[in-house]
Enzyme design. Structure first.
Site, PDB file in Angstrom:
ATOM      1  N   HIS A   1      -9.144  -5.579   9.642  1.00 49.32           N
ATOM      2  CA  HIS A   1      -8.042  -5.920  10.547  1.00 49.32           C
ATOM      3  C   HIS A   1      -8.506  -6.074  11.988  1.00 49.32           C
TER       4      HIS A   1
ATOM      5  N   ARG B   1       1.555 -14.051   0.001  1.00 48.99           N
ATOM      6  CA  ARG B   1       2.656 -14.703   0.725  1.00 48.99           C
ATOM      7  C   ARG B   1       3.296 -15.857  -0.068  1.00 48.99           C
TER       8      ARG B   1
ATOM      9  N   GLY C   1      18.710 -25.731  16.572  1.00 48.07           N
ATOM     10  CA  GLY C   1      18.556 -26.033  17.995  1.00 48.07           C
ATOM     11  C   GLY C   1      19.851 -26.484  18.631  1.00 48.07           C
TER      12      GLY C   1
ATOM     13  N   GLY D   1       0.813  -1.221   0.000  1.00 50.22           N
ATOM     14  CA  GLY D   1       0.000   0.000   0.000  1.00 50.22           C
ATOM     15  C   GLY D   1       0.843   1.267   0.000  1.00 50.22           C
TER      16      GLY D   1
ATOM     17  N   TYR E   1      -9.839  -0.274   5.947  1.00 51.66           N
ATOM     18  CA  TYR E   1      -9.132   1.001   5.727  1.00 51.66           C
ATOM     19  C   TYR E   1     -10.134   2.101   5.334  1.00 51.66           C
TER      20      TYR E   1
ATOM     21  N   GLU F   1     -10.545  -4.380   3.994  1.00 47.80           N
ATOM     22  CA  GLU F   1      -9.745  -4.648   5.209  1.00 47.80           C
ATOM     23  C   GLU F   1      -9.935  -3.602   6.321  1.00 47.80           C
TER      24      GLU F   1
ATOM     25  N   GLN G   1       5.183 -15.901  10.455  1.00 48.01           N
ATOM     26  CA  GLN G   1       6.278 -15.628  11.392  1.00 48.01           C
ATOM     27  C   GLN G   1       7.330 -14.645  10.870  1.00 48.01           C
TER      28      GLN G   1
ATOM     29  N   LYS H   1      -2.043 -27.238  11.202  1.00 49.62           N
ATOM     30  CA  LYS H   1      -0.645 -27.037  10.784  1.00 49.62           C
ATOM     31  C   LYS H   1      -0.258 -28.064   9.710  1.00 49.62           C
TER      32      LYS H   1
ATOM     33  N   LYS I   1       0.487 -12.698  30.560  1.00 49.33           N
ATOM     34  CA  LYS I   1      -0.652 -13.383  29.928  1.00 49.33           C
ATOM     35  C   LYS I   1      -0.189 -14.717  29.332  1.00 49.33           C
TER      36      LYS I   1
ATOM     37  N   ARG J   1     -10.502  -3.113  -4.877  1.00 48.28           N
ATOM     38  CA  ARG J   1     -10.639  -4.197  -3.898  1.00 48.28           C
ATOM     39  C   ARG J   1     -11.854  -3.927  -3.030  1.00 48.28           C
TER      40      ARG J   1
HETATM   41  P1  FAD Z   1      15.235 -30.586  15.014  1.00 49.89           P
HETATM   42  O1  FAD Z   1      13.998 -30.296  14.286  1.00 49.89           O
HETATM   43  O2  FAD Z   1      15.115 -30.987  16.431  1.00 49.89           O
HETATM   44  O3  FAD Z   1      16.022 -31.705  14.200  1.00 49.89           O
HETATM   45  C1  FAD Z   1      17.175 -32.355  14.659  1.00 49.89           C
HETATM   46  C2  FAD Z   1      17.316 -33.683  13.949  1.00 49.89           C
HETATM   47  O4  FAD Z   1      18.584 -34.234  14.214  1.00 49.89           O
HETATM   48  C3  FAD Z   1      16.305 -34.727  14.370  1.00 49.89           C
HETATM   49  O5  FAD Z   1      15.622 -35.234  13.237  1.00 49.89           O
HETATM   50  C4  FAD Z   1      17.144 -35.819  15.058  1.00 49.89           C
HETATM   51  O6  FAD Z   1      16.627 -37.106  14.873  1.00 49.89           O
HETATM   52  C5  FAD Z   1      18.477 -35.658  14.349  1.00 49.89           C
HETATM   53  N1  FAD Z   1      19.640 -36.120  15.116  1.00 49.89           N
HETATM   54  C6  FAD Z   1      19.988 -35.778  16.373  1.00 49.89           C
HETATM   55  N2  FAD Z   1      21.160 -36.354  16.710  1.00 49.89           N
HETATM   56  C7  FAD Z   1      21.569 -37.078  15.630  1.00 49.89           C
HETATM   57  C8  FAD Z   1      22.712 -37.872  15.357  1.00 49.89           C
HETATM   58  N3  FAD Z   1      23.669 -38.036  16.248  1.00 49.89           N
HETATM   59  N4  FAD Z   1      22.793 -38.475  14.169  1.00 49.89           N
HETATM   60  C9  FAD Z   1      21.838 -38.314  13.228  1.00 49.89           C
HETATM   61  N5  FAD Z   1      20.735 -37.552  13.442  1.00 49.89           N
HETATM   62  C10 FAD Z   1      20.609 -36.932  14.617  1.00 49.89           C
HETATM   63  N6  FAD Z   1       8.698 -23.684  14.839  1.00 49.89           N
HETATM   64  C11 FAD Z   1       8.228 -22.651  14.181  1.00 49.89           C
HETATM   65  O7  FAD Z   1       8.999 -21.805  13.748  1.00 49.89           O
HETATM   66  N7  FAD Z   1       6.896 -22.506  13.950  1.00 49.89           N
HETATM   67  C12 FAD Z   1       5.995 -23.386  14.384  1.00 49.89           C
HETATM   68  O8  FAD Z   1       4.794 -23.214  14.170  1.00 49.89           O
HETATM   69  C13 FAD Z   1       6.472 -24.521  15.092  1.00 49.89           C
HETATM   70  N8  FAD Z   1       5.615 -25.442  15.565  1.00 49.89           N
HETATM   71  C14 FAD Z   1       6.091 -26.507  16.240  1.00 49.89           C
HETATM   72  C15 FAD Z   1       5.190 -27.429  16.723  1.00 49.89           C
HETATM   73  C16 FAD Z   1       5.642 -28.531  17.416  1.00 49.89           C
HETATM   74  C17 FAD Z   1       4.646 -29.514  17.942  1.00 49.89           C
HETATM   75  C18 FAD Z   1       7.035 -28.712  17.629  1.00 49.89           C
HETATM   76  C19 FAD Z   1       7.527 -29.910  18.372  1.00 49.89           C
HETATM   77  C20 FAD Z   1       7.932 -27.781  17.166  1.00 49.89           C
HETATM   78  C21 FAD Z   1       7.472 -26.668  16.477  1.00 49.89           C
HETATM   79  N9  FAD Z   1       8.331 -25.681  16.010  1.00 49.89           N
HETATM   80  C22 FAD Z   1       7.848 -24.625  15.311  1.00 49.89           C
HETATM   81  C23 FAD Z   1       9.764 -25.706  16.330  1.00 49.89           C
HETATM   82  C24 FAD Z   1      10.597 -26.150  15.144  1.00 49.89           C
HETATM   83  O9  FAD Z   1      10.125 -27.386  14.684  1.00 49.89           O
HETATM   84  C25 FAD Z   1      12.060 -26.230  15.572  1.00 49.89           C
HETATM   85  O10 FAD Z   1      12.499 -24.929  15.894  1.00 49.89           O
HETATM   86  C26 FAD Z   1      12.933 -26.787  14.487  1.00 49.89           C
HETATM   87  O11 FAD Z   1      12.512 -28.080  14.154  1.00 49.89           O
HETATM   88  C27 FAD Z   1      14.399 -26.849  14.926  1.00 49.89           C
HETATM   89  O12 FAD Z   1      15.123 -27.372  13.869  1.00 49.89           O
HETATM   90  P2  FAD Z   1      16.490 -28.145  14.054  1.00 49.89           P
HETATM   91  O13 FAD Z   1      16.841 -28.661  12.705  1.00 49.89           O
HETATM   92  O14 FAD Z   1      17.458 -27.281  14.733  1.00 49.89           O
HETATM   93  O15 FAD Z   1      16.208 -29.346  15.034  1.00 49.89           O
HETATM   94  P1  NAP Z   2       9.011 -22.166  24.922  1.00 49.87           P
HETATM   95  O1  NAP Z   2       8.229 -21.312  24.004  1.00 49.87           O
HETATM   96  O2  NAP Z   2      10.281 -21.670  25.455  1.00 49.87           O
HETATM   97  O3  NAP Z   2       8.028 -22.495  26.129  1.00 49.87           O
HETATM   98  C1  NAP Z   2       8.421 -23.271  27.206  1.00 49.87           C
HETATM   99  C2  NAP Z   2       7.382 -23.207  28.313  1.00 49.87           C
HETATM  100  O4  NAP Z   2       7.822 -23.998  29.398  1.00 49.87           O
HETATM  101  C3  NAP Z   2       7.127 -21.843  28.853  1.00 49.87           C
HETATM  102  O5  NAP Z   2       5.740 -21.719  29.079  1.00 49.87           O
HETATM  103  C4  NAP Z   2       7.889 -21.803  30.174  1.00 49.87           C
HETATM  104  O6  NAP Z   2       7.131 -20.904  30.929  1.00 49.87           O
HETATM  105  C5  NAP Z   2       7.881 -23.250  30.613  1.00 49.87           C
HETATM  106  N1  NAP Z   2       9.084 -23.699  31.321  1.00 49.87           N
HETATM  107  C6  NAP Z   2      10.374 -23.422  31.018  1.00 49.87           C
HETATM  108  N2  NAP Z   2      11.202 -24.031  31.883  1.00 49.87           N
HETATM  109  C7  NAP Z   2      10.433 -24.735  32.747  1.00 49.87           C
HETATM  110  C8  NAP Z   2      10.699 -25.568  33.870  1.00 49.87           C
HETATM  111  N3  NAP Z   2      11.934 -25.809  34.273  1.00 49.87           N
HETATM  112  N4  NAP Z   2       9.661 -26.096  34.531  1.00 49.87           N
HETATM  113  C9  NAP Z   2       8.401 -25.865  34.141  1.00 49.87           C
HETATM  114  N5  NAP Z   2       8.081 -25.080  33.088  1.00 49.87           N
HETATM  115  C10 NAP Z   2       9.086 -24.516  32.390  1.00 49.87           C
HETATM  116  O7  NAP Z   2       9.316 -23.551  24.248  1.00 49.87           O
HETATM  117  P2  NAP Z   2       8.432 -24.604  23.456  1.00 49.87           P
HETATM  118  O8  NAP Z   2       6.980 -24.460  23.733  1.00 49.87           O
HETATM  119  O9  NAP Z   2       9.081 -25.898  23.759  1.00 49.87           O
HETATM  120  O10 NAP Z   2       8.687 -24.259  21.951  1.00 49.87           O
HETATM  121  C11 NAP Z   2       9.987 -24.412  21.377  1.00 49.87           C
HETATM  122  C12 NAP Z   2      10.155 -23.442  20.252  1.00 49.87           C
HETATM  123  O11 NAP Z   2       9.345 -23.849  19.161  1.00 49.87           O
HETATM  124  C13 NAP Z   2       9.697 -22.079  20.664  1.00 49.87           C
HETATM  125  O12 NAP Z   2      10.796 -21.231  20.866  1.00 49.87           O
HETATM  126  C14 NAP Z   2       8.812 -21.607  19.560  1.00 49.87           C
HETATM  127  O13 NAP Z   2       9.357 -20.473  18.911  1.00 49.87           O
HETATM  128  C15 NAP Z   2       8.734 -22.746  18.583  1.00 49.87           C
HETATM  129  N6  NAP Z   2       7.311 -22.985  18.308  1.00 49.87           N
HETATM  130  C16 NAP Z   2       6.608 -22.033  17.671  1.00 49.87           C
HETATM  131  C17 NAP Z   2       5.283 -22.224  17.433  1.00 49.87           C
HETATM  132  C18 NAP Z   2       4.481 -21.191  16.697  1.00 49.87           C
HETATM  133  O14 NAP Z   2       3.282 -21.355  16.555  1.00 49.87           O
HETATM  134  N7  NAP Z   2       5.073 -20.132  16.203  1.00 49.87           N
HETATM  135  C19 NAP Z   2       4.664 -23.384  17.843  1.00 49.87           C
HETATM  136  C20 NAP Z   2       5.402 -24.346  18.509  1.00 49.87           C
HETATM  137  C21 NAP Z   2       6.731 -24.116  18.741  1.00 49.87           C
HETATM  138  P3  NAP Z   2       7.329 -20.583  32.483  1.00 49.87           P
HETATM  139  O15 NAP Z   2       8.811 -20.435  32.642  1.00 49.87           O
HETATM  140  O16 NAP Z   2       6.537 -19.342  32.717  1.00 49.87           O
HETATM  141  O17 NAP Z   2       6.736 -21.730  33.201  1.00 49.87           O
HETATM  142 FE1  SF4 Z   3       4.212 -17.843   4.230  1.00 49.97          FE
HETATM  143 FE2  SF4 Z   3       5.256 -18.099   6.702  1.00 49.97          FE
HETATM  144 FE3  SF4 Z   3       6.762 -17.366   4.614  1.00 49.97          FE
HETATM  145 FE4  SF4 Z   3       4.963 -15.673   5.607  1.00 49.97          FE
HETATM  146  S1  SF4 Z   3       6.758 -16.456   6.661  1.00 49.97           S
HETATM  147  S2  SF4 Z   3       5.336 -16.101   3.460  1.00 49.97           S
HETATM  148  S3  SF4 Z   3       3.316 -17.078   6.095  1.00 49.97           S
HETATM  149  S4  SF4 Z   3       5.756 -19.328   4.914  1.00 49.97           S
END
Ligand code: FAD
Ligand code: NAP
Ligand code: SF4
Length: 692
Positions: free
Chosen positions: A255, A314, A669, A61, A169, A167, A342, A443, A587, A217
């Site tokens: 919005h 997107r 990670g 816009g 506006y 939207e 995100q 998802k 919250k 639009r």
């Molecule tokens: P991981 O995804 O943990 O991958 C690590 C890989 O390494 C695994 O497959 C493991 O098996 C392998 N591995 C470990 N050790 C070895 C070894 N020695 N040899 C061979 N292989 C090995 N993030 C978002 O941004 N948006 C979301 O909406 C979102 N939703 C999520 C929902 C859920 C339910 C979960 C669980 C996670 C979500 N996340 C989301 C988080 C996101 O998935 C992680 O941030 C991301 O997967 C991290 O990527 P990574 O490659 O660092 O690690």
């Molecule tokens: P997270 O966002 O860091 O949340 C962890 C939660 O556990 C918090 O509520 C924390 O709150 C609590 N916690 C931490 N230490 C604790 C302890 N010792 N005992 C009890 N509670 C504890 O991590 P996550 O939910 O595992 O997600 C991992 C990553 O995946 C996130 O960083 C996120 O960005 C990503 N993810 C994103 C989405 C998305 O929709 N964008 C969805 C899933 C995952 P308190 O400390 O207040 O208890």
């Molecule tokens: Fe699509 Fe997520 Fe990329 Fe935005 S950040 S364009 S919503 S995949």
């Protein structure tokens, strides 16, 4: 050439010009519009999409005057100086054979600055500012400003404009009784409320000339109380056509509406029915929008007569070559937008430049990949990729350990540069934690990212070793001199008495190992994963929510009985009682995404999930979870306790590999578990190519 999407690739004849296909790249603000670089980055961004073959694009816009700014010093089109900068954009697009319209957007009461104006002095619920009521003189001047912006955009080389009438506006604010309380000729009855958009349309056509695309639009479904009725929408669309519009685009939801309309939980194509209601009523083409992200869905919408053209925004951040890939039967190579918001909308709402979680190159075209495209006078030249590909190390074998998002990104990018890449994954499938994310209802799109990486592994020749957990010795013995450690995270196991009780499960037990879960559940930890687990446990369908369920859950009325198309929401009764707990004060869900967190909270609220903060965990036993809440002891008599208490890095490979003198990179990670998300993981994988 034969295409699997014949409707999508049928040209659209607009009389004075023809579009090569039915794909519109919808307007999206990226933050590049305000960069002090003479719009060079914006030009590179659009040039890449034009090269990808999209039929027509619309800019983010651009305000027709200062009062119309979205935020102070936002982009506007009011002077010759601005025309000159925009020529960089239009020339870059035309050099690639593309077409582009400039969107004229007046924010009205959504403006985040002190000069905001609106038909009536009514503050928007999502804004801290109250607008000034527009005088009749200002209304007239604003109409002229719209027309002036259109004429200037033509001078800048644009192929047309889109007038943003939806939207919530300014134009929308004039149309709806919700925001227009005027009693003069610019308000009151329907004729009065419709006068402003019609005058703008007429003046824009008059000043910009005949052979110029003007998309209007129209807000076809406001999703707010006191929005338009369907009869008003239809009448307005007919009048806009008569006033000279070339095409009508669909606007869905203000919005300030409390209905998610583009988040990943919205089913694909969930709003095409709205556009269809107008089909057959007008002579000019209609464009359908919202949650269309694959060529299959786009083709279906056209084939089944929902619209004449589809708009996607997107999906072009995620993949600039979307159209070209679909056209050449390479749809399986499309990097699909997963609607997470995100890196795009969440960035914009925080004042950062947009990018894309699945495509970190997006909006960086002029500096990285796009460094290939620099302005040479007025000509656009491909100067070759600036990414250094160090030939001296090019022959070495690279081991990437872990096929989560970080490892997948690193492996496919390095292989695309010609490196020999071996990707080792302990489990039997690629994806890491995405294999849990994709199981969360709403998802399902995460499957697409894994399909894309799977295809890139194949295409770029990554040697994939599944079911192969590797250790440092293996890597050293097999002569890998360069190793990328992408081994991800382990769930945190909090020190709570009774944490080993059989009723305690981890999110991995629930989502991956599909362990049975009882009817009453407490979730420890309310981060992204805690929220997702709560959604998973309170959902009836395990996957792919039908559009009707989504409509009932959010009170969307397909019969349009009430103004704005909203009705009372009718969520299904959840299959379990869930408590979602956190220790901290704020919250619950405060740190979720800016543009999606509210929808996740509303979802859980409608499913009667108890979201509690200031919780201390005492112990877990046969009776349940013993806690104190704000200092008061309580027992939650639950059948299961699910731990979602964050994660810790897993990188035991790193130190021994370094000690052995290998060149080691730590990403995702494995590098840091705090604030980890897939956006960071994928970006870190890609960034390895800078130094490779
Ligand atoms: P991981 O995804 O943990 O991958 C690590 C890989 O390494 C695994 O497959 C493991 O098996 C392998 N591995 C470990 N050790 C070895 C070894 N020695 N040899 C061979 N292989 C090995 N993030 C978002 O941004 N948006 C979301 O909406 C979102 N939703 C999520 C929902 C859920 C339910 C979960 C669980 C996670 C979500 N996340 C989301 C988080 C996101 O998935 C992680 O941030 C991301 O997967 C991290 O990527 P990574 O490659 O660092 O690690
Ligand atoms: P997270 O966002 O860091 O949340 C962890 C939660 O556990 C918090 O509520 C924390 O709150 C609590 N916690 C931490 N230490 C604790 C302890 N010792 N005992 C009890 N509670 C504890 O991590 P996550 O939910 O595992 O997600 C991992 C990553 O995946 C996130 O960083 C996120 O960005 C990503 N993810 C994103 C989405 C998305 O929709 N964008 C969805 C899933 C995952 P308190 O400390 O207040 O208890
Ligand atoms: Fe699509 Fe997520 Fe990329 Fe935005 S950040 S364009 S919503 S995949």
């Amino acid at each position: 050439m034969h295409t699997p999407y014949p409707q999508l690739f049928t040209p659209l004849d607009l009389g004075f010009t023809t579009l090569p296909n039915r794909v519109l790249m919808g307007s999206m603000h990226t933050g590049l519009e305000e960069k002090k670089d003479n719009l060079q980055a914006l030009a590179a961004y659009f040039a890449a999409r034009a090269r990808g073959g999209v039929g027509l694009m619309v800019t983010g816009g651009i305000a027709p005057n200062r009062q119309g700014w979205l935020a102070s010093f936002g982009a506007k089109m009011t002077s010759r100086g601005e025309v000159a900068k925009h020529r960089n954009v239009t020339q870059a697009v035309h050099a690639e054979g593309g077409k582009i319209c400039m969107q004229i957007l007046h924010a009205g009461r959504y403006g985040m600055h002190p000069f905001l104006v609106a038909p009536s002095a009514l503050k928007a619920p999502i804004s801290p500012f109250r607008p000034w009521e527009m005088s009749r003189r200002l209304i007239r001047a604003t109409i002229e400003d719209f027309a002036n912006a259109a004429a200037l955009s033509r001078e800048a080389g644009y192929d047309g404009v889109e007038i943003m009438g939806s939207e919530g506006y300014l134009i929308n604010q004039f149309i709806a009784p919700r925001t227009n309380h005027r009693r003069d000729e610019w308000g009151g009855d329907w004729q009065g409320r419709m006068r402003f958009p019609l005058e703008i349309m007429r003046k824009v056509r008059e000043k910009a000339g005949k052979d110029f695309i003007v998309i209007f639009r129209v807000s076809m479904l406001d999703l707010v109380e006191e929005g338009s009725t369907w009869e008003e929408v239809e009448e307005l669309a007919l009048a806009i056509e008569a006033a000279g519009a070339t095409m009508i685009n669909t606007g869905i939801g203000w919005h300030e509406a409390r209905v998610p309309t583009i988040a990943t939980l919205v089913p694909r194509g969930a709003y095409a029915w709205v556009t269809k209601r107008l089909m057959g009523k007008l002579q000019i083409p209609l464009i359908a929008t919202n949650r269309i992200n694959t060529p299959e869905k786009a083709e279906e919408i056209l084939r089944e007569g929902y619209a004449n053209m589809v708009s996607m925004a997107r999906p072009f951040l995620a993949d600039p070559d979307f159209v070209r890939k679909a056209q050449t039967a390479r749809a399986d190579e499309i990097n699909t937008c997963i609607a997470c918001n995100q890196a795009c909308l969440d960035h914009i709402f925080k004042g950062k430049t947009a990018s894309c979680l699945v495509n970190p190159r997006a909006c960086k075209e002029s500096t990285v990949d796009g460094g290939r495209f620099t302005v040479d006078g007025s000509r656009w030249t491909d100067t070759g990729s600036p990414i250094t590909n160090n030939q001296s190390t090019n022959n070495t074998k690279v081991a990437v350990v872990g096929a989560g998002p970080a490892g997948l990104s690193a492996a496919t990018e390095l292989a695309a540069m010609g490196r020999e890449v071996h990707l080792f994954e302990a489990s039997g499938e690629i994806g890491g934690q995405f294999n849990m994310a994709k199981r969360i209802p709403g998802k399902e799109e995460f499957h697409e990212t894994l399909r894309y990486f799977g295809k890139m592994i194949e295409k770029n020749g990554v040697v994939l070793h599944l079911n192969t957990r590797v250790d440092a010795n293996f890597l050293i013995q097999n002569n890998f001199t360069e190793v990328v450690v992408a081994t991800g995270v382990l769930p945190r196991n909090p020190k709570i008495e009774g944490i080993d009780h059989p009723k305690v499960l981890s999110y991995i037990d629930v989502l991956l190992h599909k362990k049975p879960v009882g009817k009453t559940v407490a979730i420890i930890g309310a981060g992204g994963i805690g929220f997702d687990v709560a959604v998973f446990l309170t959902n009836h369908q395990s996957t792919n929510q039908p559009i009707t369920t989504y409509q009932h859950e959010w009170g969307i009325d397909e019969n349009y009985k009430n103004r704005g198309g909203i009705t009372k929401s009718q969520p299904e009764h959840p299959p379990r009682q869930v408590w979602l707990l956190q220790r901290s004060k704020g919250k619950v869900g405060e740190r979720l995404g800016k543009t999606t967190g509210w929808a996740h909270r509303l979802t859980l609220k409608s499913r009667h999930v108890q979201m509690w903060n200031e919780v201390e965990y005492q112990k877990i036993d046969d009776a349940g979870l013993h806690i104190t809440v704000k200092g008061k002891s309580q027992l939650l008599e639950v059948e299961n306790v699910i731990v979602c208490a964050g994660q810790e890095s897993m990188r035991d490979l790193y130190a021994p590999l370094l000690a052995a003198g290998l060149h080691v990179h730590l990403i995702g990670g494995a590098k840091a578990a705090g604030e980890l998300d897939a956006k960071r993981a994928i970006e870190e994988g890609w960034k390895l190519t800078f130094s490779a």
